[in-house]
Design a protein around this motif. Sequence first.
Motif, PDB file in Angstrom:
ATOM      1  N   ASP A  49      17.371  -8.137  -0.342  1.00 43.32           N
ATOM      2  CA  ASP A  49      16.090  -8.142  -0.596  1.00 43.32           C
ATOM      3  C   ASP A  49      15.267  -7.939   1.000  1.00 43.32           C
ATOM      4  O   ASP A  49      14.105  -8.321   1.149  1.00 43.32           O
ATOM      5  CB  ASP A  49      15.158  -8.975  -1.105  1.00 43.32           C
ATOM      6  N   ASP A  51      14.328  -5.797   2.987  1.00 41.69           N
ATOM      7  CA  ASP A  51      12.968  -4.958   3.298  1.00 41.69           C
ATOM      8  C   ASP A  51      12.365  -4.966   1.833  1.00 41.69           C
ATOM      9  O   ASP A  51      11.476  -3.935   1.852  1.00 41.69           O
ATOM     10  CB  ASP A  51      13.425  -3.525   3.812  1.00 41.69           C
ATOM     11  N   ASP A  52      12.108  -5.958   1.255  1.00 42.71           N
ATOM     12  CA  ASP A  52      11.750  -5.959  -0.152  1.00 42.71           C
ATOM     13  C   ASP A  52      10.304  -6.589  -0.029  1.00 42.71           C
ATOM     14  O   ASP A  52      10.114  -7.484   0.826  1.00 42.71           O
ATOM     15  CB  ASP A  52      12.529  -6.670  -1.078  1.00 42.71           C
ATOM     16  N   TRP A  53       9.424  -6.257  -0.773  1.00 42.07           N
ATOM     17  CA  TRP A  53       8.237  -6.359  -0.998  1.00 42.07           C
ATOM     18  C   TRP A  53       7.720  -6.767  -2.412  1.00 42.07           C
ATOM     19  O   TRP A  53       8.121  -6.077  -3.300  1.00 42.07           O
ATOM     20  CB  TRP A  53       7.150  -5.628  -0.327  1.00 42.07           C
ATOM     21  N   ASP A  56       3.280  -4.548  -0.826  1.00 42.56           N
ATOM     22  CA  ASP A  56       3.634  -3.895   0.281  1.00 42.56           C
ATOM     23  C   ASP A  56       2.768  -4.430   1.481  1.00 42.56           C
ATOM     24  O   ASP A  56       1.452  -4.385   1.246  1.00 42.56           O
ATOM     25  CB  ASP A  56       3.386  -2.304   0.133  1.00 42.56           C
ATOM     26  N   GLY A  57       3.205  -4.838   2.729  1.00 37.22           N
ATOM     27  CA  GLY A  57       2.344  -4.974   3.863  1.00 37.22           C
ATOM     28  C   GLY A  57       1.800  -6.328   3.846  1.00 37.22           C
ATOM     29  O   GLY A  57       0.994  -6.966   4.647  1.00 37.22           O
ATOM     30  N   LEU A  59       3.095  -9.419   1.102  1.00 35.72           N
ATOM     31  CA  LEU A  59       3.797 -10.624   0.590  1.00 35.72           C
ATOM     32  C   LEU A  59       5.377 -10.308   0.111  1.00 35.72           C
ATOM     33  O   LEU A  59       5.424  -9.427  -0.466  1.00 35.72           O
ATOM     34  CB  LEU A  59       3.275 -11.182  -0.640  1.00 35.72           C
ATOM     35  N   ARG A  60       6.285 -10.922   0.696  1.00 38.31           N
ATOM     36  CA  ARG A  60       7.612 -10.685   0.358  1.00 38.31           C
ATOM     37  C   ARG A  60       8.103 -11.618  -0.503  1.00 38.31           C
ATOM     38  O   ARG A  60       7.529 -12.809  -0.561  1.00 38.31           O
ATOM     39  CB  ARG A  60       8.429 -10.794   2.021  1.00 38.31           C
ATOM     40  N   TYR A  97      -3.012  -2.484  -0.727  1.00 42.24           N
ATOM     41  CA  TYR A  97      -1.866  -3.187  -0.618  1.00 42.24           C
ATOM     42  C   TYR A  97      -1.015  -2.757  -2.014  1.00 42.24           C
ATOM     43  O   TYR A  97      -1.222  -3.460  -3.162  1.00 42.24           O
ATOM     44  CB  TYR A  97      -1.808  -4.674  -0.313  1.00 42.24           C
ATOM     45  N   ARG A 100       4.562  -3.120  -5.819  1.00 43.26           N
ATOM     46  CA  ARG A 100       5.799  -2.391  -5.946  1.00 43.26           C
ATOM     47  C   ARG A 100       6.242  -2.436  -7.352  1.00 43.26           C
ATOM     48  O   ARG A 100       7.073  -1.168  -7.849  1.00 43.26           O
ATOM     49  CB  ARG A 100       7.018  -3.298  -5.078  1.00 43.26           C
ATOM     50  N   ASP A 236       4.564 -17.645   6.358  1.00 39.05           N
ATOM     51  CA  ASP A 236       5.046 -16.326   6.710  1.00 39.05           C
ATOM     52  C   ASP A 236       3.936 -15.340   6.901  1.00 39.05           C
ATOM     53  O   ASP A 236       4.031 -14.305   7.630  1.00 39.05           O
ATOM     54  CB  ASP A 236       6.067 -15.708   5.748  1.00 39.05           C
ATOM     55  N   VAL A 257       3.820 -10.191   9.215  1.00 38.47           N
ATOM     56  CA  VAL A 257       3.755  -8.997   8.446  1.00 38.47           C
ATOM     57  C   VAL A 257       2.704  -8.026   9.304  1.00 38.47           C
ATOM     58  O   VAL A 257       2.331  -8.462  10.290  1.00 38.47           O
ATOM     59  CB  VAL A 257       2.791  -9.299   7.162  1.00 38.47           C
TER      60      VAL A 257
END
Length: 349
Positions: A49, A51-53, A56-57, A59-60, A97, A100, A236, A257
């Motif tokens: 993960d 580059d996982d979200w 998007d942009g 919260l990971r 945002y 995903r 984060d 982010v």
Amino acid sequence: MSWDLRGLAAYSESLMGEAESVWDGDPGPIPEPRYAAFECAADATEPADVDDWLVDGLLRPHALGILASAEGVGKSYARLELALRLATGTGSLFGHYPIRRPARVVLIDEENGAAEEYRRETEALASLGLERAALTNYFRTSYAGMNLGKPERQEWLRAELDRLAPDLAILDTGGAMVGDEWGEPLKVAVRFLRSLPCAVLACVHLTKPPRERSRGGGQHGSALADVMGQWTRSADVVAVMADLGAGRARWTVRKRVPPSGLVLVQRAGLWDVVAVAEDHEATSTDTRVLRAIAAGATTADELATALGTADRKLPKRTLYDALARLRRDGLLADGTPYALTPDGMESAG
């Protein structure tokens, strides 16, 4: 060891008032702490993960997020829209945002209570064109008395999260769930939140706005330094909402982010974007000065040049007002060359 949740709820009720929960059952044994071994970076493999979200942009997975605003601005509506969209995999938060995929969300609500949460959900679901039956991935409890610093409450929450296996846990408000938003009590709470098996979003309040703020200081609620306590230190991602009046708010996102800024208006239980702010519009002069000093500017002339335009330096009065505010807030050390305090380095993001 296991916990009788009815007994725990009764204890909470005796301290804080009526508590109502959608969770039930015995949480089971508390797992032993797990300690990680060192790994040689040369032999490291790319995490699945990396580059996982979740959003998007914004919260990971496994991130610690902070959502801050003054009371009554609408952070509870923002976190509700986030929860409903994420749990159902619907559209984009604020239309900006993208979500995903559907993900499981849990909410610990300390402020509103079950009846108010239900009313707000009904309004937001209607605006999203969803039925309540679609919320199979959304779990909530209205629990007056949650304390992130008490071992028995930590064990209860960890067990419930292990049972439900969420992707995101939302705490509203985080400030009411700690003994103090500064120093060791908050450090204990943040270490606990960092250890949880999911992403966490803590909703918190802003500091009180100063009685006088010069035009160069920016809108209160647009800088990390405006967040109450020390929540931003280990986060984060930090999203702050500044009240613009007439049901409008400035939304500013910073930390690990991509920075973003929006102007939002509230309609029928949701927030709509009415403008996308440029980075310099969404960032106060105070924050820009912090970042310039962190980047190496040490004199007033260097700062005025770095923060000005191609044909005009930043006015010295605007700069000196910002420096005075930063010193007052404990973010800038006394004297020259200019240097940030540890709190200033953290606020610079």
